[in-house]
Design an enzyme around this catalytic site. Structure first.
Site, PDB file in Angstrom:
ATOM      1  CB  CYS A 179      -1.052  -0.281   0.800  1.00 27.32           C
ATOM      2  SG  CYS A 179      -2.100   1.287   0.675  1.00 27.32           S
ATOM      3  CD  GLU A 197      -0.502  -5.791   5.954  1.00 27.55           C
ATOM      4  OE1 GLU A 197      -0.406  -4.370   5.997  1.00 27.55           O
ATOM      5  OE2 GLU A 197       0.096  -5.865   4.660  1.00 27.55           O
ATOM      6  CG  HIS A 227      -2.885  -3.230   3.857  1.00 29.23           C
ATOM      7  ND1 HIS A 227      -1.878  -3.126   4.632  1.00 29.23           N
ATOM      8  CD2 HIS A 227      -3.490  -2.632   3.010  1.00 29.23           C
ATOM      9  CE1 HIS A 227      -2.169  -1.196   4.854  1.00 29.23           C
ATOM     10  NE2 HIS A 227      -3.371  -1.702   3.244  1.00 29.23           N
TER      11      HIS A 227
END
Length: 197
Positions: A78, A178, A176
């Site tokens: 991002c 994660e 994202h």
């Protein structure tokens, strides 16, 4: 092997946790001397203009830029994609990135916070089917040049938007990974770091 996560702002804690699950040593990076101790770097999501300003204030901007130019692997997610891009569209006049990826990236291209969404994205070189991609005020790649390899897109035909790229030791996604518990992109980056070591 030590992988750093730029820990000035944004969701660096989630990346540190994901790397720990990949069985590598992960360290937050906030000071210039820490940049010299790592084998690879994740530049997390967050707010790219703030990250740019803090990187300069904390004295890590030049050390990171120099390590990237010397071939250190990096993965930007991002805002991290914005920070690794050679050209930032819709950025503030004083905004600087680390550079390295031969592309134009457009900030907040998918819209505001309320326009956040999830999508299934096929990523070239990542087995096991599409990844769940979480887009939050996400950028997209407007144009690539040089040796940038497009790994993933959302949409089809003329409306397709590039959301995952790789160029040599640099990897970037506008989403994202994660936040999903899917470690495949982190594992891909760990392998890139291992190969570069």
């Amino acid at each position: 092997m030590i992988i750093g996560v730029l820990a000035l702002q944004g969701d660096f804690r989630e990346h540190l946790a994901a790397l720990a699950e990949c069985d590598v040593i992960a360290r937050p990076v906030r000071r210039p001397e820490e940049v010299a101790e790592i084998d690879g770097l994740i530049v997390p999501g967050g707010e790219s203009t703030t990250m740019s300003k803090l990187a300069q204030e904390f004295g890590v901007y030049e050390p990171i830029r120099n390590r990237l130019r010397a071939g250190m692997p990096a993965y930007g997610t991002c805002a991290g994609m914005i920070m690794l891009a050679d050209e930032i569209l819709d950025g503030r006049p004083d905004q600087v990135g680390f550079g390295g990826l031969a592309l134009q990236v457009r900030r907040n291209a998918f819209g505001r916070q309320v326009d956040s969404f999830e999508s299934q994205v096929e990523i070239a070189g990542v087995e096991g089917g599409p990844v769940t991609a979480v887009f939050i005020r996400a950028p997209w790649v407007e144009k690539t040049t040089g040796e940038v390899e497009v790994l993933g897109q959302v949409g089809e035909g003329p409306d397709a938007r590039i959301v995952a790229v790789r160029q040599g030791n640099l990897l970037a996604t506008s989403f994202h990974p994660e936040l999903t518990g899917d470690l495949r992109l982190h594992r891909l980056f760990v392998e890139m770091v291992r190969a570069a070591s």
